[in-house]
Design a protein around this motif. Structure first.
Motif, short mmCIF file in Angstrom:
data_model
loop_
_atom_site.label_atom_id
_atom_site.label_comp_id
_atom_site.label_asym_id
_atom_site.label_seq_id
_atom_site.Cartn_x
_atom_site.Cartn_y
_atom_site.Cartn_z
N PHE A 161 121.41 74.05 42.75
CA PHE A 161 121.84 72.79 43.36
C PHE A 161 122.05 72.95 44.86
O PHE A 161 121.74 72.05 45.64
CB PHE A 161 123.14 72.33 42.67
N VAL A 162 122.57 74.09 45.28
CA VAL A 162 122.86 74.33 46.70
C VAL A 162 121.58 74.19 47.53
O VAL A 162 121.58 73.54 48.57
CB VAL A 162 123.50 75.72 46.91
N LEU A 163 120.49 74.76 47.06
CA LEU A 163 119.24 74.70 47.82
C LEU A 163 118.64 73.30 47.84
O LEU A 163 118.22 72.80 48.89
CB LEU A 163 118.22 75.68 47.23
N THR A 164 118.60 72.64 46.68
CA THR A 164 117.98 71.32 46.64
C THR A 164 118.82 70.29 47.40
O THR A 164 118.27 69.43 48.08
CB THR A 164 117.75 70.85 45.20
N ALA A 165 120.15 70.39 47.31
CA ALA A 165 121.01 69.46 48.04
C ALA A 165 120.84 69.64 49.55
O ALA A 165 120.72 68.66 50.29
CB ALA A 165 122.47 69.66 47.64
N PHE A 166 120.83 70.88 50.01
CA PHE A 166 120.68 71.14 51.44
C PHE A 166 119.31 70.65 51.93
O PHE A 166 119.21 69.98 52.95
CB PHE A 166 120.86 72.63 51.74
N THR A 175 119.48 51.27 58.28
CA THR A 175 119.37 52.14 57.10
C THR A 175 119.71 53.60 57.45
O THR A 175 120.29 54.31 56.63
CB THR A 175 117.97 52.07 56.45
N ALA A 176 119.37 54.01 58.67
CA ALA A 176 119.72 55.38 59.07
C ALA A 176 121.24 55.54 59.13
O ALA A 176 121.78 56.52 58.61
CB ALA A 176 119.10 55.71 60.43
N ILE A 177 121.92 54.59 59.76
CA ILE A 177 123.37 54.69 59.94
C ILE A 177 124.13 54.45 58.62
O ILE A 177 125.11 55.12 58.33
CB ILE A 177 123.85 53.71 61.04
N ALA A 178 123.65 53.49 57.84
CA ALA A 178 124.39 53.09 56.63
C ALA A 178 124.04 53.91 55.39
O ALA A 178 124.88 54.06 54.49
CB ALA A 178 124.15 51.61 56.34
N ILE A 179 122.82 54.45 55.33
CA ILE A 179 122.40 55.12 54.09
C ILE A 179 121.97 56.56 54.32
O ILE A 179 122.56 57.50 53.78
CB ILE A 179 121.25 54.33 53.41
N GLU A 180 120.91 56.76 55.11
CA GLU A 180 120.28 58.08 55.19
C GLU A 180 121.20 59.15 55.78
O GLU A 180 121.34 60.23 55.19
CB GLU A 180 118.98 57.98 56.02
N LEU A 181 121.81 58.90 56.92
CA LEU A 181 122.65 59.92 57.55
C LEU A 181 123.94 60.19 56.77
O LEU A 181 124.32 61.36 56.61
CB LEU A 181 122.92 59.57 59.01
N PRO A 182 124.63 59.16 56.23
CA PRO A 182 125.81 59.48 55.40
C PRO A 182 125.44 60.27 54.13
O PRO A 182 126.14 61.20 53.75
CB PRO A 182 126.38 58.10 55.04
N LEU A 183 124.32 59.90 53.49
CA LEU A 183 123.90 60.64 52.30
C LEU A 183 123.51 62.08 52.67
O LEU A 183 123.83 63.03 51.95
CB LEU A 183 122.74 59.92 51.61
N ALA A 184 122.84 62.24 53.81
CA ALA A 184 122.48 63.58 54.28
C ALA A 184 123.74 64.42 54.52
O ALA A 184 123.81 65.58 54.11
CB ALA A 184 121.65 63.50 55.55
N ALA A 185 124.74 63.81 55.16
CA ALA A 185 125.99 64.53 55.42
C ALA A 185 126.66 64.92 54.11
O ALA A 185 127.16 66.04 53.97
CB ALA A 185 126.92 63.68 56.28
N LEU A 186 126.66 64.02 53.14
CA LEU A 186 127.26 64.31 51.83
C LEU A 186 126.55 65.47 51.14
O LEU A 186 127.18 66.38 50.62
CB LEU A 186 127.22 63.06 50.96
N LEU A 187 125.22 65.45 51.16
CA LEU A 187 124.44 66.51 50.51
C LEU A 187 124.62 67.85 51.20
O LEU A 187 124.83 68.88 50.55
CB LEU A 187 122.96 66.12 50.46
N ILE A 188 124.53 67.87 52.52
CA ILE A 188 124.62 69.13 53.26
C ILE A 188 126.03 69.71 53.16
O ILE A 188 126.20 70.90 52.89
CB ILE A 188 124.18 68.94 54.73
N THR A 189 127.05 68.89 53.38
CA THR A 189 128.42 69.41 53.28
C THR A 189 128.74 69.82 51.85
O THR A 189 129.44 70.80 51.63
CB THR A 189 129.46 68.40 53.80
N GLY A 190 128.23 69.07 50.86
CA GLY A 190 128.45 69.46 49.46
C GLY A 190 127.82 70.80 49.15
O GLY A 190 128.41 71.64 48.45
N ALA A 191 126.61 71.02 49.66
CA ALA A 191 125.94 72.31 49.45
C ALA A 191 126.73 73.45 50.09
O ALA A 191 126.92 74.51 49.49
CB ALA A 191 124.52 72.27 50.00
N LEU A 192 127.21 73.22 51.31
CA LEU A 192 127.99 74.26 52.01
C LEU A 192 129.33 74.52 51.31
O LEU A 192 129.77 75.67 51.21
CB LEU A 192 128.19 73.88 53.47
#
Length: 196
Positions: free
Chosen positions: A103-108, A136-153
């Motif tokens: 999960f760590v690799l796929t989420a990151f 969409t970048a501000i409301a969806i893509e970047l928050p989801l990216a932050a959630l995935l990357i921080t979750g992986a870390l």
């Protein structure tokens, strides 16, 4: 055999030492320590060389690329990109549900692709599409990216802390690779200093 009570009574330093003694020997996992060292050194050298080549390449592109370019297969490129993103997000969901460390690799990776998606959506859009891309970048893509990357870390830190590879409060970038190498003894000692 140690009982649960005896293990609970151990200090963090004693637990770290116990885990170090119980860990499977490197020679049982990889062909040889020499192979491990050579593989690591060659991959690090390749990354250094790649970075050195990339710097002038970026300068060249900045100076020579046209501001406007008509691309062929634009639709295939974006649909293919989104299919890769779908595969990584789906894999992350499945691996998270199954509680697998992969999960760590796929989420990151999914988080990084979402950042790339936002970047190219905003920079390549024009007219009314630009507003939609920014929203969409501000409301969806970047928050989801932050959630995935921080979750992986966070998951990486949790796994390392449970294996006594990281001090409490340590950062993910401080996690050592848990394979011994002759030149890394000092690094391992510094990263495993007891916090008690």
């Amino acid at each position: 055999m140690l009982t649960d009570e005896q293990i609970a009574a151990l200090s963090p330093t004693e637990r770290r030492q116990l885990v170090a003694r119980l860990v499977r020997p490197v020679d049982d996992v990889v062909p040889s320590r020499r192979w491990l060292r050579r593989t690591r050194e060659s991959r690090v050298a390749l990354m250094v060389l790649s970075a050195a080549v990339l710097v002038p390449w970026i300068g060249y592109l900045a100076a020579t690329l046209p501001r406007v370019y008509v691309a062929r297969h634009w639709d295939v490129a974006w649909v293919g990109f989104d299919l890769m993103l779908l595969g990584l997000i789906t894999s992350t969901a499945v691996l998270g549900y199954l509680r697998r460390q992969l999960f760590v690799l796929t989420a990151f990776a999914a988080g990084v692709l979402l950042v790339c998606d936002a970047w190219f959506d905003v920079l390549t859009a024009h007219g009314d599409d630009r507003t939609w891309s920014v929203v969409t970048a501000i409301a969806i893509e970047l928050p989801l990216a932050a959630l995935l990357i921080t979750g992986a870390l966070q998951m990486l830190r949790l796994m390392a802390a449970r294996m006594w590879l990281l001090r409490p409060g340590g950062r993910a970038w401080q996690i050592p690779i848990p394979l011994p190498d002759v030149g890394d003894r000092a690094v391992r000692r510094r990263s495993r200093r007891p916090s008690d």
